[in-house]
Design an enzyme around this catalytic site. Structure first.
Site, PDB file in Angstrom:
ATOM      1  N   GLY A 136      36.778  40.531  48.576  1.00  0.00           N
ATOM      2  CA  GLY A 136      36.437  39.697  47.436  1.00  0.00           C
ATOM      3  C   GLY A 136      36.011  38.302  47.842  1.00  0.00           C
ATOM      4  O   GLY A 136      36.085  37.917  49.008  1.00  0.00           O
ATOM      5  N   HIS A 137      35.596  37.561  46.847  1.00  0.00           N
ATOM      6  CA  HIS A 137      35.136  36.196  47.023  1.00  0.00           C
ATOM      7  C   HIS A 137      36.324  35.244  47.114  1.00  0.00           C
ATOM      8  O   HIS A 137      37.172  35.226  46.218  1.00  0.00           O
ATOM      9  CB  HIS A 137      34.247  35.787  45.848  1.00  0.00           C
ATOM     10  CG  HIS A 137      33.004  36.595  45.736  1.00  0.00           C
ATOM     11  ND1 HIS A 137      32.972  37.840  45.134  1.00  0.00           N
ATOM     12  CD2 HIS A 137      31.749  36.336  46.165  1.00  0.00           C
ATOM     13  CE1 HIS A 137      31.738  38.307  45.192  1.00  0.00           C
ATOM     14  NE2 HIS A 137      30.978  37.419  45.806  1.00  0.00           N
TER      15      HIS A 137
END
Length: 127
Positions: free
Chosen positions: A8-9
């Site tokens: 994920g970011h």
């Protein structure tokens, strides 16, 4: 055994891992590989590939859980899976805590089964 890799970011996937372990206790097969602000796509792919090469030595299956459909971490996971011929790998995009928990608790269920199960857990509640 299945490895579950959260991608994920930023630090979101690390927080998701911590939340899951707060509820379930330490999960030896749950990992987080975040895309950091300072990394470009090439650097992230290299980091994720190096991590997956280590993980595939100990696990016969890899389940990637990505934060956003079509985001850079999801694209990187798909690319790494193909380039490195990861064993029995699957990718689910759009994770949430119920999905992560179910993935940890039911290691036999495939991606489609996990999506179907956790979709039933999502509902609107009028306030």
């Amino acid at each position: 055994m299945r490895a579950i890799i959260l991608v994920g970011h930023g630090l979101g996937c690390i927080g998701m891992k911590e939340s899951a372990e707060m509820i379930l206790g330490k999960q030896d097969n749950l990992f987080a590989v975040p895309l950091q602000t300072e990394e470009n796509i090439t650097e992230y792919i290299e980091k994720l590939a190096a991590f997956c090469i280590k993980v595939k030595k100990d696990y016969s299956e890899i389940l990637f859980l990505a934060d956003i459909k079509g985001g850079t971490p999801a694209k990187a996971a798909a690319l790494v899976s193909k380039q490195h011929q990861l064993p029995n790998s699957q990718l689910i995009m759009g994770y949430h805590l119920a999905l992560v928990l179910s993935s940890c608790l039911d290691l036999q269920k495939n991606a489609s089964g996990l999506i179907a199960e956790t979709t039933l857990m999502i509902q609107e509640f009028s306030l």
